[in-house]
Design an enzyme around this catalytic site. Structure first.
Site, mmCIF file in Angstrom:
data_model
loop_
_atom_site.group_PDB
_atom_site.id
_atom_site.type_symbol
_atom_site.label_atom_id
_atom_site.label_comp_id
_atom_site.label_asym_id
_atom_site.label_seq_id
_atom_site.Cartn_x
_atom_site.Cartn_y
_atom_site.Cartn_z
ATOM 1 N N SER A 1 70.519 54.087 54.141
ATOM 2 C CA SER A 1 69.457 55.011 53.740
ATOM 3 C C SER A 1 69.765 56.484 53.967
ATOM 4 O O SER A 1 69.114 57.345 53.389
ATOM 5 C CB SER A 1 68.153 54.655 54.473
ATOM 6 O OG SER A 1 68.349 54.682 55.876
ATOM 7 N N LYS B 1 65.525 59.902 50.704
ATOM 8 C CA LYS B 1 64.262 60.643 50.717
ATOM 9 C C LYS B 1 64.101 61.566 49.513
ATOM 10 O O LYS B 1 62.981 61.943 49.151
ATOM 11 C CB LYS B 1 64.155 61.459 52.001
ATOM 12 C CG LYS B 1 63.843 60.643 53.254
ATOM 13 C CD LYS B 1 62.402 60.179 53.266
ATOM 14 C CE LYS B 1 62.013 59.571 54.610
ATOM 15 N NZ LYS B 1 60.593 59.195 54.644
#
Length: 513
Positions: A304, A54
């Site tokens: 992720s 992110k």
């Protein structure tokens, strides 16, 4: 390629992630490669300063703004940390609205990175609405978590690195929440290599992309699961869906147990502990290989994120064996007589028993709850079932029964002394200090609670199993009360586990509302 996608491609090539976002490694998963007959690689976004991809999207968005800007966003975790670190590095002021259910570890992490935290609402939608209000009131810039061109471009730089790091690549597996990561990576990869397959991976209980593809447009899910909270998104973004619809070849959905098994695979390969959403792509890769039977390919999955609360490890470890098909759960009826336990164990053919739950309840039969270790997955599970049937046992395979896995295995043996008119409900409510007391208060005192089980799993959502004594004439009133409460719940009154372990035998008179 149309001009719009060409703009994305060029922007991803030119995006400068230095010095904040790192070029992350690609790690080979040797054990999984051997198991699946394919070469499996893992793109390690857990190596970012905030332990999540992110950071890329947030940094690329914020670096477009003039120094000293005020930015606002809403997030329960990884996006918040990415915005906070990027703002501090670029000289912006950052206000992060987080739900009050956000774990303390994530709140503290955002504060340490320089973000001003505002706790508001018990879920993301409430926090996001308040963030939009603050943005307007303070004349700030709102930073979306996924449905934004600059954010998508930032996430796309993962694909740029991956293509430089691996000379040969056949399929790329990408986790999907709001779709920003999938959109950015897919448009870049397909621009260079249209032959590489792009597979989006979603949690079964949060599959907003799958729903949108079926409908032909974004559709809001009625509810989403809480386990893989990093991808618990009800509505995929408009722009992210447009790109996904164009460049994503297929979507795979996975269960919580399959995600837990993937967390273990990643740990074995890298010694990194992925958060549930971080292991999503690996879980999808494994399922895709089993489903398609493909072998001899070069496969890559994105790890992720790794922002995991330590107290969630207990839950993940408990579910890993089931997800990997290394354990099975059974409800078995055996004779209530001496030697019956020994005979049952012998019928398992020497296999290890992982747990054995029993409590004397009288009568000629005993109900046991047993876990059996498996070494050969589904094939061995079938062999166990055949053996039990051959030896004349009545049994139920509970390996996929959520009530059994969440509650029953921890509370076997409790049956009421008298027949009751009961409704059994499994509730989910936002987890925060005092949440359980508030939940009980909202249930009210109109109905007698005859069973109650709660267990904290370190997640954003709490799980409660409760039975209520309700006369037939009060069913409509009770249903209206449940509707007013507003909690998500599942009626488990007819679940085989309830009948086998928590109710009186069927031979005794009882009524179920």
């Amino acid at each position: 390629m149309v001009a719009q996608e060409l703009d994305y491609f060029r922007a991803i090539i030119q995006a400068n992630m230095e010095p904040l976002a790192r070029v992350t490694e690609v790690s080979e998963m040797a054990a999984l490669s051997e198991q699946l007959g394919n070469q499996v690689w893992l793109k390690r976004e857990d190596q970012q300063p905030v332990y999540s991809f992110k950071l890329r999207g947030a940094y690329n968005k914020l670096r477009q703004l003039p120094a000293g800007s005020h930015v606002v966003t809403a997030s329960a975790g990884n996006h918040a940390q990415g915005v906070a670190l990027s703002a501090a590095h670029l000289g912006h002021q950052a206000t992060i609205v987080m739900p009050v259910t956000t774990p303390e570890i994530k709140v503290n992490a955002v504060r340490k990175l320089g973000g001003q935290v505002v706790l508001h609402g018990h879920h993301f939608d409430a926090a996001n609405a308040y963030a939009q209000t603050l943005t307007e009131q303070q004349g700030a810039v709102f930073v979306p978590p996924f449905d934004d061109k600059d954010v998508i471009i930032g996430q796309g730089t993962i694909a740029r690195e991956l293509m430089q790091q691996l000379d040969t690549l056949d399929v790329v597996f990408i986790p999907v929440g709001g779709g920003g990561l999938l959109a950015g990576m897919a448009v870049y990869i397909k621009s260079l290599r249209p032959d590489i397959r792009i597979v989006g991976v979603e949690a079964e209980d949060s599959a907003c992309l799958k729903a949108a593809l079926a409908a032909g447009h974004p559709v809001e899910l009625e509810r989403v699961g809480s386990f893989a909270d990093g991808v618990a998104v009800k509505l995929i973004g408009k722009e992210t869906f447009r790109l996904a619809q164009k460049y994503c070849d297929e979507v795979v959905t996975v269960t919580a147990d399959e995600i837990c098994a993937a967390v273990q695979d990643i740990f074995v390969a890298t010694r990194a502990i992925a958060e549930p959403s971080g292991a999503l792509a690996t879980a999808g890769l494994k399922k895709w290989c089993r489903t398609t039977g493909e072998r001899g390919l070069q496969l890559a999955a994105v790890l992720s994120g790794a922002n995991l609360n330590f107290d969630r490890l207990r839950y993940i470890a408990e579910r890993t064996a089931l997800g990997a098909k290394n354990e099975a759960l059974f409800g078995v009826t055996i004779a209530e007589e001496k030697g019956s336990f020994k005979r049952f164990c012998q019928s398992l053919g020497g296999r290890a028993i992982t747990e054995f739950n029993y409590r004397y309840a009288g009568g000629d039969d005993a109900q046991i709850f047993v876990g059996v270790a498996l070494r050969n997955g589904q094939q061995e599970l079938d062999e166990v079932k055949q053996g039990l049937s051959k030896d004349g046992y009545q049994f139920v395979d509970l390996s996929d029964n959520e009530l059994a896995k969440l509650h029953i295995r921890y509370m076997v043996g409790g049956k009421p002394a008298v027949a009751l008119q009961e409704r059994l409900l499994r509730f989910e409510f936002p987890e925060y200090p005092g949440a359980l007391a508030r939940f009980l208060e909202m249930l009210g005192n109109n109905w007698n609670i005859t069973l109650f089980h709660y267990r904290n799993h370190g997640a954003a959502q709490g799980n409660v199993l409760a039975a209520f004594e309700i006369a037939a004439k009060d069913q409509d009133q009770f249903a209206a009360h449940l509707e007013k409460l507003g909690y998500q719940y599942q009626d488990e009154t007819d679940n085989a586990c309830f009948k086998q372990y928590l109710q009186l035998p069927a031979s005794l008179p009882r009524m179920v509302g």
